[in-house]
Design a protein around this motif. Sequence first.
Motif, PDB file in Angstrom:
ATOM      1  N   ASP A   1       5.362 -12.176  13.337  1.00  0.00           N
ATOM      2  CA  ASP A   1       5.656 -13.324  14.196  1.00  0.00           C
ATOM      3  C   ASP A   1       5.815 -14.628  13.414  1.00  0.00           C
ATOM      4  O   ASP A   1       5.666 -15.716  13.979  1.00  0.00           O
ATOM      5  N   ASP A   2       6.138 -14.519  12.112  1.00  0.00           N
ATOM      6  CA  ASP A   2       6.367 -15.713  11.297  1.00  0.00           C
ATOM      7  C   ASP A   2       7.701 -16.348  11.689  1.00  0.00           C
ATOM      8  O   ASP A   2       8.746 -15.700  11.627  1.00  0.00           O
TER       9      ASP A   2
ATOM     10  N   VAL B   1      11.087 -12.185   9.521  1.00  0.00           N
ATOM     11  CA  VAL B   1      11.219 -10.860   8.914  1.00  0.00           C
ATOM     12  C   VAL B   1      12.587 -10.699   8.247  1.00  0.00           C
ATOM     13  O   VAL B   1      12.698 -10.044   7.200  1.00  0.00           O
ATOM     14  N   ALA B   2      13.621 -11.289   8.809  1.00  0.00           N
ATOM     15  CA  ALA B   2      14.962 -11.173   8.211  1.00  0.00           C
ATOM     16  C   ALA B   2      14.992 -11.706   6.779  1.00  0.00           C
ATOM     17  O   ALA B   2      15.700 -11.151   5.917  1.00  0.00           O
ATOM     18  N   ASP B   3      14.241 -12.767   6.501  1.00  0.00           N
ATOM     19  CA  ASP B   3      14.182 -13.293   5.134  1.00  0.00           C
ATOM     20  C   ASP B   3      13.518 -12.287   4.198  1.00  0.00           C
ATOM     21  O   ASP B   3      13.958 -12.097   3.055  1.00  0.00           O
TER      22      ASP B   3
ATOM     23  N   ALA C   1      16.043  -6.257  -0.068  1.00  0.00           N
ATOM     24  CA  ALA C   1      17.345  -5.702  -0.435  1.00  0.00           C
ATOM     25  C   ALA C   1      17.796  -6.179  -1.815  1.00  0.00           C
ATOM     26  O   ALA C   1      18.473  -5.438  -2.545  1.00  0.00           O
ATOM     27  N   LEU C   2      17.442  -7.401  -2.181  1.00  0.00           N
ATOM     28  CA  LEU C   2      17.850  -7.948  -3.473  1.00  0.00           C
ATOM     29  C   LEU C   2      17.038  -7.378  -4.633  1.00  0.00           C
ATOM     30  O   LEU C   2      17.572  -7.173  -5.731  1.00  0.00           O
ATOM     31  N   LEU C   3      15.758  -7.155  -4.420  1.00  0.00           N
ATOM     32  CA  LEU C   3      14.852  -6.761  -5.498  1.00  0.00           C
ATOM     33  C   LEU C   3      15.051  -5.281  -5.832  1.00  0.00           C
ATOM     34  O   LEU C   3      14.974  -4.427  -4.950  1.00  0.00           O
TER      35      LEU C   3
ATOM     36  N   LEU D   1       8.572  -3.214   1.152  1.00  0.00           N
ATOM     37  CA  LEU D   1       8.443  -4.205   2.219  1.00  0.00           C
ATOM     38  C   LEU D   1       7.357  -3.762   3.184  1.00  0.00           C
ATOM     39  O   LEU D   1       7.366  -2.623   3.654  1.00  0.00           O
ATOM     40  N   THR D   2       6.437  -4.687   3.478  1.00  0.00           N
ATOM     41  CA  THR D   2       5.402  -4.450   4.478  1.00  0.00           C
ATOM     42  C   THR D   2       5.431  -5.573   5.500  1.00  0.00           C
ATOM     43  O   THR D   2       5.360  -6.752   5.140  1.00  0.00           O
ATOM     44  N   VAL D   3       5.548  -5.221   6.762  1.00  0.00           N
ATOM     45  CA  VAL D   3       5.492  -6.185   7.868  1.00  0.00           C
ATOM     46  C   VAL D   3       4.121  -6.055   8.522  1.00  0.00           C
ATOM     47  O   VAL D   3       3.732  -4.967   8.943  1.00  0.00           O
TER      48      VAL D   3
END
Length: 258
Positions: A204-205, A210-212, A218-220, A225-227
């Motif tokens: 909920d940031d 989350v899209a950021d 995707a770049l790294l 990735l952990t949500v």
Amino acid sequence: MPTFYEDRGTGPALLLAHGHPFDHTMWQPQIDRFSRTGYRVVAPDLRGYGATPLGTTTGATLLGDFAEDLVALLDELHIEECVLAGLSMGGQIAMELVRRHPERVRGLVLADTFPAAETEDGRKARNAMADRLLREGMRGYADEVLDRMVAPYNTHAAPHVHRMMRSTDPVAAAAALRGRAERPDYRETLAGVAVPTLVVVGRDDTYTPVADAEEMHALLPHSTLTVIERAAHLPNLERPEEFDAALDAFLRSLVRPS
């Protein structure tokens, strides 16, 4: 310029870079846990925050200033390489440090942050907020943003976060805002990061959604990735057990605790 820091535990080094406008106690749950489980945890107050003086900075504290302060601290503590974790502004400092000194970073943790350069509108907004903090101090700002820093349902974390924001020196906060307004684009840097990276974000940031985090993942080249569910901008304080579980798994994948 002396940097105040907490240095606890023994083992592989974990360096924690806090966000704005906080201090090293933003990481208290992680300092407590990981210093007891085989890691040397170093958590500084960044320049102008907490007990570290602003020094001779005038006008703007650039992300490069913060990054070089952290490298100087590593040198002072005779730490050749570390796992570097940064949240929000701390994540952008971590990106700057790994851009300048990739040999010092064994693993990277980017929490609730984003790599893009500031937009023109964003630059104006940061400078306007810097002006406001110099005029009014931190209390009004702290009141306004608390529910975005910490989700309203995470009432257990709110008092600590509010205290940190209220107690920050507005001159230092304004200088950091002006510095972040001038930050470069780190997306090319991330694409070249050779070390394993953990990307973490609160579901909920709204500051760094989350899209950021998905874009960074995707770049790294070597990232996970952990949500964190039921958390906003500070999941390490809002949901420390879930955050620590992700961090622990990542650290164990890099080095076995002593």
